[in-house]
Design a protein around this motif. Structure first.
Motif, mmCIF file in Angstrom:
data_model
loop_
_atom_site.group_PDB
_atom_site.id
_atom_site.type_symbol
_atom_site.label_atom_id
_atom_site.label_comp_id
_atom_site.label_asym_id
_atom_site.label_seq_id
_atom_site.Cartn_x
_atom_site.Cartn_y
_atom_site.Cartn_z
ATOM 1 N N ARG A 117 18.144 9.858 -10.713
ATOM 2 C CA ARG A 117 18.225 9.439 -9.309
ATOM 3 C C ARG A 117 17.136 8.417 -9.025
ATOM 4 N NH1 ARG A 117 18.526 14.375 -5.397
ATOM 5 N NH2 ARG A 117 18.489 12.650 -3.927
ATOM 6 N N ALA A 118 17.474 7.505 -8.113
ATOM 7 C CA ALA A 118 16.519 6.435 -7.802
ATOM 8 C C ALA A 118 15.715 6.809 -6.558
ATOM 9 C CB ALA A 118 17.274 5.139 -7.562
ATOM 10 N N CYS A 119 14.453 6.417 -6.534
ATOM 11 C CA CYS A 119 13.673 6.537 -5.297
ATOM 12 C C CYS A 119 12.591 5.460 -5.287
ATOM 13 C CB CYS A 119 13.072 7.932 -5.142
ATOM 14 S SG CYS A 119 11.746 8.304 -6.252
ATOM 15 N N GLU A 120 11.932 5.339 -4.153
ATOM 16 C CA GLU A 120 10.904 4.317 -4.024
ATOM 17 C C GLU A 120 9.544 4.998 -3.869
ATOM 18 O OE1 GLU A 120 11.172 1.615 -0.605
ATOM 19 O OE2 GLU A 120 12.249 0.322 -2.018
ATOM 20 N N ILE A 121 8.543 4.504 -4.598
ATOM 21 C CA ILE A 121 7.192 5.073 -4.449
ATOM 22 C C ILE A 121 6.383 4.088 -3.615
ATOM 23 C CG2 ILE A 121 5.163 5.961 -5.674
ATOM 24 C CD1 ILE A 121 6.928 6.348 -8.120
ATOM 25 N N LYS A 122 5.943 4.556 -2.442
ATOM 26 C CA LYS A 122 5.290 3.630 -1.505
ATOM 27 C C LYS A 122 3.789 3.837 -1.477
ATOM 28 C CE LYS A 122 9.296 3.897 1.456
ATOM 29 N NZ LYS A 122 9.832 5.003 2.217
ATOM 30 N N GLY A 123 3.046 2.753 -1.465
ATOM 31 C CA GLY A 123 1.595 2.782 -1.223
ATOM 32 C C GLY A 123 0.860 3.873 -1.977
ATOM 33 N N GLU A 124 0.313 4.845 -1.222
ATOM 34 C CA GLU A 124 -0.560 5.875 -1.794
ATOM 35 C C GLU A 124 0.191 7.033 -2.458
ATOM 36 O OE1 GLU A 124 -4.119 5.862 -1.217
ATOM 37 O OE2 GLU A 124 -3.714 3.813 -0.595
ATOM 38 N N GLN A 125 1.517 7.027 -2.367
ATOM 39 C CA GLN A 125 2.261 8.192 -2.853
ATOM 40 C C GLN A 125 2.097 8.420 -4.354
ATOM 41 O OE1 GLN A 125 6.346 7.339 -1.610
ATOM 42 N NE2 GLN A 125 6.340 9.190 -0.358
ATOM 43 N N THR A 126 2.128 9.707 -4.724
ATOM 44 C CA THR A 126 2.224 10.032 -6.151
ATOM 45 C C THR A 126 3.716 10.054 -6.519
ATOM 46 O OG1 THR A 126 2.401 12.396 -5.716
ATOM 47 C CG2 THR A 126 0.179 11.529 -6.052
ATOM 48 N N VAL A 127 3.963 10.097 -7.822
ATOM 49 C CA VAL A 127 5.351 10.159 -8.285
ATOM 50 C C VAL A 127 6.017 11.421 -7.721
ATOM 51 C CG1 VAL A 127 6.812 10.370 -10.344
ATOM 52 C CG2 VAL A 127 4.798 8.872 -10.393
ATOM 53 N N LEU A 128 5.282 12.539 -7.743
ATOM 54 C CA LEU A 128 5.849 13.803 -7.233
ATOM 55 C C LEU A 128 6.151 13.692 -5.737
ATOM 56 C CD1 LEU A 128 6.508 16.872 -7.673
ATOM 57 C CD2 LEU A 128 4.181 17.324 -6.901
ATOM 58 N N GLU A 129 5.210 13.166 -4.965
ATOM 59 C CA GLU A 129 5.430 13.048 -3.514
ATOM 60 C C GLU A 129 6.676 12.208 -3.220
ATOM 61 O OE1 GLU A 129 0.799 13.386 -1.937
ATOM 62 O OE2 GLU A 129 1.636 11.434 -2.459
ATOM 63 N N ALA A 130 6.831 11.110 -3.968
ATOM 64 C CA ALA A 130 7.992 10.251 -3.735
ATOM 65 C C ALA A 130 9.280 10.985 -4.092
ATOM 66 C CB ALA A 130 7.855 8.967 -4.563
ATOM 67 N N ALA A 131 9.247 11.739 -5.202
ATOM 68 C CA ALA A 131 10.454 12.479 -5.608
ATOM 69 C C ALA A 131 10.811 13.522 -4.551
ATOM 70 C CB ALA A 131 10.223 13.139 -6.966
ATOM 71 N N LEU A 132 9.803 14.247 -4.045
ATOM 72 C CA LEU A 132 10.080 15.294 -3.047
ATOM 73 C C LEU A 132 10.570 14.669 -1.737
ATOM 74 C CD1 LEU A 132 7.036 17.707 -3.642
ATOM 75 C CD2 LEU A 132 9.375 17.955 -4.494
ATOM 76 N N ALA A 133 9.974 13.510 -1.369
ATOM 77 C CA ALA A 133 10.396 12.835 -0.135
ATOM 78 C C ALA A 133 11.852 12.382 -0.237
ATOM 79 C CB ALA A 133 9.482 11.635 0.131
ATOM 80 N N ALA A 134 12.313 12.134 -1.472
ATOM 81 C CA ALA A 134 13.707 11.703 -1.670
ATOM 82 C C ALA A 134 14.624 12.908 -1.916
ATOM 83 C CB ALA A 134 13.775 10.730 -2.844
ATOM 84 N N ASP A 135 14.125 14.108 -1.626
ATOM 85 C CA ASP A 135 14.903 15.345 -1.804
ATOM 86 C C ASP A 135 15.284 15.612 -3.242
ATOM 87 O OD1 ASP A 135 14.892 16.600 0.561
ATOM 88 O OD2 ASP A 135 16.694 15.581 1.344
ATOM 89 N N ILE A 136 14.480 15.118 -4.162
ATOM 90 C CA ILE A 136 14.688 15.441 -5.573
ATOM 91 C C ILE A 136 13.795 16.666 -5.817
ATOM 92 C CG2 ILE A 136 14.409 14.644 -7.962
ATOM 93 C CD1 ILE A 136 14.663 11.740 -6.822
ATOM 94 N N GLY A 137 14.399 17.789 -6.166
ATOM 95 C CA GLY A 137 13.647 19.061 -6.226
ATOM 96 C C GLY A 137 12.779 19.178 -7.453
ATOM 97 N N ALA A 138 11.851 18.260 -7.611
ATOM 98 C CA ALA A 138 10.977 18.257 -8.787
ATOM 99 C C ALA A 138 10.066 19.489 -8.771
ATOM 100 C CB ALA A 138 10.142 16.978 -8.800
ATOM 101 N N PRO A 139 9.742 20.034 -9.962
ATOM 102 C CA PRO A 139 8.890 21.232 -10.000
ATOM 103 C C PRO A 139 7.425 20.909 -9.730
ATOM 104 C CG PRO A 139 9.430 20.525 -12.224
ATOM 105 C CD PRO A 139 10.164 19.596 -11.296
ATOM 106 N N PHE A 140 6.728 21.814 -9.040
ATOM 107 C CA PHE A 140 5.289 21.657 -8.826
ATOM 108 C C PHE A 140 4.697 22.991 -8.439
ATOM 109 C CE2 PHE A 140 6.977 21.331 -4.568
ATOM 110 C CZ PHE A 140 6.036 21.976 -3.782
ATOM 111 N N ALA A 141 3.377 23.117 -8.532
ATOM 112 C CA ALA A 141 2.690 24.314 -8.016
ATOM 113 C C ALA A 141 1.371 23.900 -7.387
ATOM 114 C CB ALA A 141 2.498 25.359 -9.098
ATOM 115 N N CYS A 142 0.325 23.651 -8.222
ATOM 116 C CA CYS A 142 -1.028 23.476 -7.664
ATOM 117 C C CYS A 142 -1.238 22.131 -6.956
ATOM 118 C CB CYS A 142 -2.066 23.630 -8.771
ATOM 119 S SG CYS A 142 -2.106 22.235 -9.930
ATOM 120 N N LYS A 143 -0.518 21.112 -7.338
ATOM 121 C CA LYS A 143 -0.702 19.729 -6.852
ATOM 122 C C LYS A 143 -2.137 19.234 -7.062
ATOM 123 C CE LYS A 143 2.880 19.403 -3.290
ATOM 124 N NZ LYS A 143 3.102 19.325 -1.858
#
Ligand SMILES: Cc1cc2nc3c(=O)[nH]c(=O)nc-3n(C[C@H](O)[C@H](O)[C@H](O)COP(=O)(O)OP(=O)(O)OC[C@H]3O[C@@H](n4cnc5c(N)ncnc54)[C@H](O)[C@@H]3O)c2cc1C
Ligand code: FES
Length: 355
Positions: A277-303
């Motif tokens: 799936r495609a998404c855009e990573i803006k400015g300060e975002q991390t790859v995970l933040e961008a994936a989650l913002a695009a509703d891609i249910g990427a795995p994470f815990a501690c961040k």
């Protein structure tokens, strides 16, 4: 999609005044998803005051024990650990991801290896899994555990460790280091560099050891690792599991040679569960933040770069990682990244969570 399963709490045992041991049962049909490798952990999620928290806890059972257990030590003012110690009841359900983590080495039943383990406080939990599994699978191997605690009453799994010592007499040894109470100076105090040097000079043969596992507070882990290296153990023979970093995450690098800065955008392709799936990573975002913002249910815990739940392989492009307490050098060399800590350095990146 990071899948969570409802685990039923089938038993709660109070271990010390500040810790509980939970036994958990996966839902029927999901038993295979909860087969684990020694030293792995579970990540739970729960809402507190309307906010979802995810916390990881190491499995404290041998791989053949046919049991899923975690030990949770209460952290002062800690959300999840206080709730688990004070409110959780038998029969309740905990939502958990399948086991994860790389705090182990391959089992070699035909070899006779000498292992060292260093645990501080709740850092004993993955050690229980490692000791039980290794002692059973490698009949010629030995394991020496150095376990640091404030006082005898704070020792987690105290009886179980004694039982293991009796079962594997001559192969499994424990050295308790207590901040108070110990009569012999060598065994009292904290696991500092000086304490390790003294132990390695008079009690523990580091040169004769093949592998060391360390789990506990960060300063202890660094002190033990420095001492092991100074006494001849190669860095690649030392394995770490960090529960929480004592240092704040490094300030994010926001500009670099390629000019990916606060106003920049990167096109990302995220591969998860076989779908790209495609998404855009803006400015300060991390790859995970961008994936989650695009509703891609990427795995994470501690961040926080500690647990490796968000690990993925970078297939194309480059990233900068703010911190990395979880990936080993060989994983980074093979292109693995912690997506919660990664900021793109190129206009396009491709990241694969399935590898
Ligand atoms: C891979 C992994 C495995 C883990 N396994 C275990 C385990 O088996 N048993 C276990 O008890 N814990 C384990 N932890 C730690 C656990 O995930 C939580 O971080 C811990 O229980 C605190 O969560 P909390 O929600 O109660 O505290 P929070 O509400 O997150 O934190 C409250 C305060 O305590 C501080 N704090 C957070 N964590 C710690 C800590 N570990 N020690 C001291 N201070 C801290 C925070 O900085 C904060 O100020 C593990 C962590 C990781 C990454
Ligand atoms: S979510 Fe724990 S390291 Fe990224």
């Amino acid at each position: 999609m990071a899948q969570f399963y409802p685990l039923r709490v089938t038993d709660i045992k109070r271990d010390t005044r500040e810790s509980v041991i939970l036994t958990l049962a996966p839902p029927s049909g999901a038993e295979d998803a909860f087969k684990f490798i020694q030293g792995q952990y579970l990540t739970f999620r729960r809402e507190f005051d309307g906010e979802e928290l995810r916390r990881s806890y190491s499995i404290c059972a041998g791989v053949n024990d046919n049991m899923l257990r975690v030990g949770i030590k209460k952290v002062d003012d800690g959300w999840f650990s206080s709730w688990a110690n004070e409110e959780l009841k038998i029969g309740d359900t905990l939502e958990a991801m399948a086991p994860m983590g790389n705090f182990h080495s391959a089992l070699k039943p035909d070899e006779a290896r000498n292992y060292l383990g260093f645990a501080g406080g709740s850092g004993i939990t993955p050690m229980i899994s490692l000791i039980k599994t290794i002692m059973e699978a490698e009949p010629g191997s030995s394991f020496t555990l150095v376990y640091g605690n404030r006082a005898t009453t704070a020792i987690m799994f105290r009886e179980e460790l004694e039982d293991l010592k009796n079962t594997y007499m001559g192969r499994f040894n424990i050295v308790h280091i207590l901040e108070s109470e110990a009569d012999i100076e060598l065994f009292s105090g904290r696991l500092t560099r000086e304490k390790c040097d003294a132990l390695f000079e008079r009690w523990i043969d580091v040169k004769g050891a093949d592998l060391a596992f360390i789990c506990g507070p960060e300063p202890m882990m660094l002190a033990v690792s420095d001492a092991l290296k100074a006494h001849g153990m190669p860095e690649k023979s030392i394995k770490f599991e960090l529960f929480a970093s004592s240092r704040p995450a490094k300030a994010k690098k926001r500009t670099d040679a390629k000019g990916v800065g606060a106003g920049a955008k990167t096109s990302a392709t995220i591969i998860l569960d076989g779908a790209a799936r495609a998404c855009e990573i803006k400015g300060e975002q991390t790859v995970l933040e961008a994936a989650l913002a695009a509703d891609i249910g990427a795995p994470f815990a501690c961040k926080a770069g500690v647990c490796s739940t968000c690990r993925a392989k970078l297939i194309e492009g480059e990233v900068d990682m703010d911190t990395n307490y979880a990936l080993e050098d060989y994983e980074v060399e093979r292109g693995y990244i912690l997506t919660c800590q990664s900021h793109p350095r190129t206009d396009k990146i491709v990241v694969d969570y399935d590898q």
